[in-house]
Design a protein around this motif. Structure first.
Motif, PDB file in Angstrom:
ATOM      1  N   ALA A  39      -2.462  40.203  26.258  1.00  0.00           N
ATOM      2  CA  ALA A  39      -3.589  40.665  25.182  1.00  0.00           C
ATOM      3  C   ALA A  39      -4.712  39.736  25.063  1.00  0.00           C
ATOM      4  O   ALA A  39      -5.900  40.013  25.137  1.00  0.00           O
ATOM      5  N   PHE A  40      -4.557  38.300  25.169  1.00  0.00           N
ATOM      6  CA  PHE A  40      -5.489  37.486  25.001  1.00  0.00           C
ATOM      7  C   PHE A  40      -6.537  37.305  26.534  1.00  0.00           C
ATOM      8  O   PHE A  40      -7.620  37.227  26.066  1.00  0.00           O
TER       9      PHE A  40
ATOM     10  N   GLU B  66      -7.748  46.611  33.439  1.00  0.00           N
ATOM     11  CA  GLU B  66      -6.675  45.712  33.018  1.00  0.00           C
ATOM     12  C   GLU B  66      -5.308  46.401  33.013  1.00  0.00           C
ATOM     13  O   GLU B  66      -4.221  45.610  32.784  1.00  0.00           O
ATOM     14  N   LYS B  67      -5.419  47.750  32.746  1.00  0.00           N
ATOM     15  CA  LYS B  67      -3.935  48.156  32.771  1.00  0.00           C
ATOM     16  C   LYS B  67      -3.079  47.926  34.202  1.00  0.00           C
ATOM     17  O   LYS B  67      -1.953  48.187  34.128  1.00  0.00           O
TER      18      LYS B  67
ATOM     19  N   ASN C  93       6.661  53.998  29.712  1.00  0.00           N
ATOM     20  CA  ASN C  93       5.109  54.071  29.311  1.00  0.00           C
ATOM     21  C   ASN C  93       4.266  53.238  30.437  1.00  0.00           C
ATOM     22  O   ASN C  93       3.431  53.434  30.560  1.00  0.00           O
ATOM     23  N   CYS C  94       4.768  52.127  30.429  1.00  0.00           N
ATOM     24  CA  CYS C  94       4.066  51.046  31.126  1.00  0.00           C
ATOM     25  C   CYS C  94       3.867  51.332  32.903  1.00  0.00           C
ATOM     26  O   CYS C  94       2.950  51.010  33.431  1.00  0.00           O
TER      27      CYS C  94
ATOM     28  N   PRO D 110       0.239  52.155  27.846  1.00  0.00           N
ATOM     29  CA  PRO D 110      -0.201  51.453  26.362  1.00  0.00           C
ATOM     30  C   PRO D 110      -1.033  50.062  26.515  1.00  0.00           C
ATOM     31  O   PRO D 110      -0.939  49.641  27.856  1.00  0.00           O
ATOM     32  N   SER D 111      -1.838  49.797  25.852  1.00  0.00           N
ATOM     33  CA  SER D 111      -2.638  48.636  25.995  1.00  0.00           C
ATOM     34  C   SER D 111      -1.862  47.392  25.590  1.00  0.00           C
ATOM     35  O   SER D 111      -0.692  47.602  24.992  1.00  0.00           O
TER      36      SER D 111
END
Length: 502
Positions: free
Chosen positions: A153-154, A222-223, A294-295, A304-305
């Motif tokens: 996330a960072f 970035e996914k 989901n990933c 998902p993000s």
């Protein structure tokens, strides 16, 4: 002593745009423990190092790779030195609790190769999973996954794509805290662009890569990292390294040009099917299972993000299952601590017995040492006396030696005088012997002369009358005198008188 000044890298344009200032750190002494290898990679090895008093990790490039030529445009990531520079550039600008802390770079004095210094971690996630004797406790699975999601996330919020997120590039502290490392493959993307963009060939590990990153040309966002994160979730839950099947399968399809004919075509296999053997090792009721599914979606927009992953995992940390696993783990740790404490207590008891025995032995040794010390003191005193006597005897011996040398000198002088005197005596004896010989010869001559004189006297007395007696003549022994017409000789037989015929 090597003084190391660390300056943040300024390599790519994207980095230059984000670089607000340079930070400098100084280490006065850097030591590399090249024999203490922590791991190896495709373009370098990681070993232990020491910056002043701080233990850390050091990534060293293989020296032979520094001689490689610059690759073609668009494949710069294949050049080890470029990857090293990229990793230094990213780490120098990143500061996050779930990303390995960058300490600096400097030149190896032995090879002149660049060295990347980082904080020292305990082990990789791969080693942790492979060395675990059983399933990883559920709450640890969630904690590790949450830490990785926090790092992603960072990175994603700062427009950074890791592009090589694997279990080898996740490091652990005490088996509970996870940090992401190895940014040699990382890349910036414009965080304001929402559409997909054509990127350079993705250089990551194929078993962790998303399908869009493996296409030619690769088109990904970035996914890509979120897909790799899903693979990590399955690996963490199963402790098995991912081994997906082939990406394509050959099937017969209807030829759109000739509906009555079939053609052989390579059809892409959905990622869930490719990883079904891996996914089947997880219970469908496992809370990480739906997150992983989901990933692993084929379309990145359906994944998902990173922020959503953090929220989902954070919610799992407040579930009863997580609390129960944490409590069980805590109880297990307490039981292990109690068992270890009991074992330690037994060891302490044995050690106390041993210490008691050792104390008794030490007491006996102390008494013996005291006796020996007393005897040694007496011996020392006696030795001092003997030393004094030795000095006195030595002095007396030296005095006697000097006296003996003086007597030898006097004796030598006396012997020389005696020899001279003996020579004089021998000379006198020879002279006396000669005189005696001469005297004996004279005495014989005198005796013969006396005899003749006596005969002459008798003849003379008979021929001439008596005369008055001559006055007495006193002469010494061995001498003679002449009085008138008579000669007087004093011999052993008395005084002889001989008439002189003048």
């Amino acid at each position: 002593m090597h003084i190391l000044t660390i300056v943040c890298y300024n390599i790519s344009i994207a980095m230059a745009e984000r670089q607000d200032h340079k930070e400098e750190y100084v280490f006065r002494n850097v030591q590399l423990f090249k024999n203490a290898t922590l791991g190896t990679g495709s373009y370098g090895a990681v070993c232990k190092a020491k910056c002043d008093q701080l233990l850390c990790a050091a990534k060293l490039l293989y020296p032979v790779l520094l001689q490689m030529t610059v690759p073609d445009f668009g494949k710069e990531h294949r050049h080890p030195f470029r990857r090293f520079e990229t990793e230094c550039a990213f780490l120098s600008r990143i500061n996050h609790p779930n990303i390995v802390q960058y300490l600096g770079t400097y030149r190896d004095p032995d090879t002149n190769a660049p060295v990347l210094l980082m904080e020292l971690m305990d082990e990789s996630l791969t080693h942790f999973l492979e060395s675990s004797p059983g399933d990883i406790p559920y709450h640890i699975q969630v904690n590790v996954s949450y830490d990785i999601a926090q790092a992603l996330a960072f990175l994603h919020s700062n427009g950074i794509i890791h592009r090589d997120l694997t279990s080898n590039n996740v490091l652990l502290i005490a088996g509970t805290r996870a940090k992401v490392t190895d940014f040699g493959m990382s890349k910036f993307r414009d965080i304001n662009v929402t559409r997909l963009a054509t990127m350079t060939t993705c250089p990551g590990t194929p078993a962790f890569m998303s399908p869009e990153a493996l296409n030619e040309p690769p088109v990904y966002t970035e996914k890509l990292d979120n897909f790799s994160f899903g693979v990590l979730l399955v690996q963490t839950a199963t402790r098995q390294f991912p081994k997906p099947t082939d990406r394509f399968i050959t099937r017969e399809l209807v030829d759109p040009r000739f509906p009555n004919q079939a053609i052989q075509a390579n059809v892409p296999v959905p990622e869930i099917e490719r990883r079904q053997a891996h996914m089947s090792l997880i219970e469908p009721t496992h809370p990480l299972f739906p997150i992983a599914r989901n990933c692993l979606k084929d379309r990145d927009v359906e994944r998902p993000s990173s922020q959503q992953l953090c929220q989902t995992l954070d919610a799992l940390k407040r579930t009863p299952q997580y609390q129960e696993s944490s409590q069980q783990d805590l109880h297990q740790m307490l039981r292990e601590k109690d068992e270890q404490l009991q074992v330690n207590q037994e060891i302490i008891t044995e050690n106390q017995k041993t210490i008691t025995q050792n104390n008794e032995q030490l007491h006996t040794k102390d008494m013996q040492n005291h006796q020996l010390t007393t005897r040694l003191g007496r011996a020392t005193e006696e030795n001092q006396i003997l030393q004094q006597d030795r000095v006195t005897i030595q002095q007396e011996a030296e005095a006697r030696e000097r006296q003996l040398r003086r007597l030898n000198q006097e004796l030598q002088s006396s012997e020389e005088n005696t020899a001279a005197l003996q020579q004089a005596i021998d000379q006198r004896d020879r002279e006396v012997t000669q005189l005696r010989q001469t005297l004996a010869s004279k005495n014989e001559e005198i005796h013969d002369l006396s005899t003749r004189m006596h005969q002459v006297t008798l003849q003379d007395e008979q021929a001439t009358p008596m005369k008055p007696p001559e006055p007495p003549v006193c002469i010494g022994y061995g001498s003679s005198a002449v009085i008138g017409d008579k000669a007087y000789f004093n011999t052993r037989g008395g005084t002889r008188v001989i008439l002189c015929n003048r």
